[in-house]
Design a protein around this motif. Structure first.
Motif, PDB file in Angstrom:
ATOM      1  N   THR A  63      65.760 -19.807 -45.117  1.00 12.53           N
ATOM      2  CA  THR A  63      66.361 -20.103 -43.815  1.00 12.53           C
ATOM      3  C   THR A  63      67.227 -21.360 -43.866  1.00 12.53           C
ATOM      4  OG1 THR A  63      64.263 -21.141 -43.162  1.00 12.53           O
ATOM      5  CG2 THR A  63      64.661 -18.878 -42.423  1.00 12.53           C
ATOM      6  N   ASP A 134      70.559 -15.035 -26.290  1.00 12.83           N
ATOM      7  CA  ASP A 134      71.076 -14.116 -27.306  1.00 12.83           C
ATOM      8  C   ASP A 134      72.578 -14.281 -27.480  1.00 12.83           C
ATOM      9  OD1 ASP A 134      68.584 -13.087 -27.855  1.00 12.83           O
ATOM     10  OD2 ASP A 134      68.791 -11.367 -26.511  1.00 12.83           O
ATOM     11  N   CYS A 154      70.785 -12.589 -40.335  1.00 12.11           N
ATOM     12  CA  CYS A 154      70.046 -12.534 -39.066  1.00 12.11           C
ATOM     13  C   CYS A 154      68.925 -13.578 -39.088  1.00 12.11           C
ATOM     14  CB  CYS A 154      69.462 -11.138 -38.841  1.00 12.11           C
ATOM     15  SG  CYS A 154      68.294 -10.619 -40.109  1.00 12.11           S
ATOM     16  N   VAL A 155      68.199 -13.652 -37.990  1.00 14.55           N
ATOM     17  CA  VAL A 155      67.085 -14.591 -37.854  1.00 14.55           C
ATOM     18  C   VAL A 155      65.853 -14.029 -38.538  1.00 14.55           C
ATOM     19  CG1 VAL A 155      65.510 -15.674 -36.182  1.00 14.55           C
ATOM     20  CG2 VAL A 155      67.973 -15.567 -35.709  1.00 14.55           C
ATOM     21  N   ASN A 156      65.156 -14.876 -39.300  1.00 15.06           N
ATOM     22  CA  ASN A 156      63.859 -14.524 -39.859  1.00 15.06           C
ATOM     23  C   ASN A 156      62.823 -14.772 -38.765  1.00 15.06           C
ATOM     24  OD1 ASN A 156      61.219 -14.923 -41.066  1.00 15.06           O
ATOM     25  ND2 ASN A 156      62.233 -14.976 -43.060  1.00 15.06           N
ATOM     26  N   GLU A 157      62.303 -13.698 -38.188  1.00 14.25           N
ATOM     27  CA  GLU A 157      61.423 -13.817 -37.024  1.00 14.25           C
ATOM     28  C   GLU A 157      60.122 -14.537 -37.347  1.00 14.25           C
ATOM     29  OE1 GLU A 157      61.968 -13.123 -33.863  1.00 14.25           O
ATOM     30  OE2 GLU A 157      64.020 -12.451 -34.263  1.00 14.25           O
ATOM     31  N   TYR A 160      60.917 -18.227 -37.429  1.00 12.84           N
ATOM     32  CA  TYR A 160      61.185 -18.644 -36.045  1.00 12.84           C
ATOM     33  C   TYR A 160      59.883 -18.857 -35.269  1.00 12.84           C
ATOM     34  CZ  TYR A 160      61.744 -17.603 -31.062  1.00 12.84           C
ATOM     35  OH  TYR A 160      61.641 -17.602 -29.697  1.00 12.84           O
ATOM     36  N   CYS A 161      58.977 -17.908 -35.352  1.00 12.99           N
ATOM     37  CA  CYS A 161      57.695 -18.031 -34.636  1.00 12.99           C
ATOM     38  C   CYS A 161      56.872 -19.194 -35.184  1.00 12.99           C
ATOM     39  CB  CYS A 161      56.909 -16.728 -34.736  1.00 12.99           C
ATOM     40  SG  CYS A 161      57.650 -15.352 -33.831  1.00 12.99           S
ATOM     41  N   ASP A 192      64.471 -22.992 -27.844  1.00 19.45           N
ATOM     42  CA  ASP A 192      64.372 -21.649 -28.404  1.00 19.45           C
ATOM     43  C   ASP A 192      65.634 -21.306 -29.198  1.00 19.45           C
ATOM     44  OD1 ASP A 192      62.529 -19.276 -28.356  1.00 19.45           O
ATOM     45  OD2 ASP A 192      64.375 -18.296 -27.704  1.00 19.45           O
ATOM     46  N   ARG A 196      65.862 -20.706 -33.274  1.00 21.28           N
ATOM     47  CA  ARG A 196      66.414 -19.443 -33.775  1.00 21.28           C
ATOM     48  C   ARG A 196      67.517 -19.682 -34.798  1.00 21.28           C
ATOM     49  NH1 ARG A 196      64.789 -14.801 -31.085  1.00 21.28           N
ATOM     50  NH2 ARG A 196      63.667 -15.171 -29.118  1.00 21.28           N
ATOM     51  N   SER A 199      66.367 -20.749 -38.081  1.00 24.61           N
ATOM     52  CA  SER A 199      65.643 -19.687 -38.793  1.00 24.61           C
ATOM     53  C   SER A 199      66.559 -18.565 -39.277  1.00 24.61           C
ATOM     54  CB  SER A 199      64.553 -19.105 -37.879  1.00 24.61           C
ATOM     55  OG  SER A 199      63.657 -20.125 -37.461  1.00 24.61           O
TER      56      SER A 199
END
Length: 310
Positions: A63, A134, A154-157, A160-161, A192, A196, A199
């Motif tokens: 990331t 978004d 894209c975002v690595n979820e 991110y969490c 947030d 994001r 990440s």
């Protein structure tokens, strides 16, 4: 210049730097980042004609973390202009850690010293315009996808969490900024967005492409497409020199001498103006949050290929 730089030379430099991967530790304070193998090291170098040289762990995804601060700043400057941005964020380096809160309280204006520390980057995130989170995130993602030619970015979820659940210090910074009037948007929404884009997942090849666009003053040399103004590129490269390596930026400027931005996942994006973009990944970090082996690799490259801009 490209003819002087070979894959064999790059591999030899990487082999020397590999000995430094055990000199640091992964960023354990973010649980997902703690899972990385500290022995990894990869590098890619992108040239103006599109040629890419690579060695090591070049296909590993990681990331952006603080590397993303460059691109959120680009978006904020393009949307709001310099006057608006720098009324809320300063232009000065700091000797404090990237997540320090002390200067916010002790400086009379309570303005973050620069956009490359966490407080400054959170303030910048609050300036990115869009209909919702978004939409604001996609302003960053769309630019990175076009710059790299990689539509899959894209975002690595999971990361991110993991960041969101362990971000008490960043929340403290954001609420202080809100109380001081620096941050005027919703605190949790702004955080947030910040989590994001930190990440967003890339490879060293991706960040070498990003670095090449910065090296070329905001354009894709191959197509001639301009992604952002030359003046914005100049500002960002200056911040990379003065603030890009956290509170080790001065040392890095002397020892390596090129614009660079690091992130605590182990990535470093560097550029040599009009010559090349460089992406490095080495998740073993020093006490200041920079890749130990990555810095050594860049120092070796700079010395061998005379890359320093000073």
């Amino acid at each position: 210049m490209k003819e002087a730089l070979t894959g064999t030379q790059l591999q030899a430099v990487l082999n020397q730097a590999l000995a430094y991967t055990d000199k640091g530790k992964v960023a354990a304070y973010i649980p997902e980042l703690a899972k990385e193998d500290p022995g990894q090291l990869g590098v890619s170098v992108c040239f103006p004609d599109g040629t890419m040289l690579s060695a090591g762990n070049v296909d590993v995804r990681f990331t952006l973390q603080s590397i993303s601060k460059i691109f959120s700043l680009i978006i904020a400057l393009c949307q709001n202009g310099q006057k608006h941005v720098f009324e809320r964020v300063g232009k000065e380096p700091t000797g404090d850690p990237f997540n320090s809160i002390i200067k916010l309280e002790t400086i009379k204006s309570h303005k973050p010293l620069n956009p490359m520390i966490n407080a400054g980057a959170i303030a910048v995130a609050g300036m990115i315009q869009g209909e919702n989170i978004d939409d604001r995130l996609n302003r960053v993602l769309d630019m990175l996808r076009k710059m790299t030619g990689n539509p899959a970015i894209c975002v690595n979820e999971a990361v991110y969490c993991s960041e969101k659940s362990t971000a008490d210090r960043n929340r403290a910074l954001a609420w202080f900024l809100k109380d001081s009037g620096i941050l005027t948007t919703d605190v949790e929404e702004t955080l947030d967005l910040y989590f994001r884009y930190c990440s967003i997942e890339v490879s060293v090849k991706d960040i070498a492409h990003m670095g090449m666009v910065l090296a070329a003053d905001g354009i894709d040399v191959q197509t001639g497409e301009r992604f952002f103004p030359e003046e914005v590129a100049r500002i960002c490269k200056t911040f990379m020199v003065t603030c890009g390596m956290y509170n080790a930026s001065g040392e890095f400027a002397i020892d390596v001498g090129i614009p660079a931005k690091s992130g605590v996942a182990g990535g470093i994006m560097a550029c040599v103006p009009h010559r090349m973009g460089i992406g490095v990944f080495g998740p073993s970090l020093d006490e200041k949050g920079n890749s130990v082996a990555g810095i050594k690799l860049l120092a070796l490259l700079s010395k061998e290929w005379k890359l320093g801009i000073f």
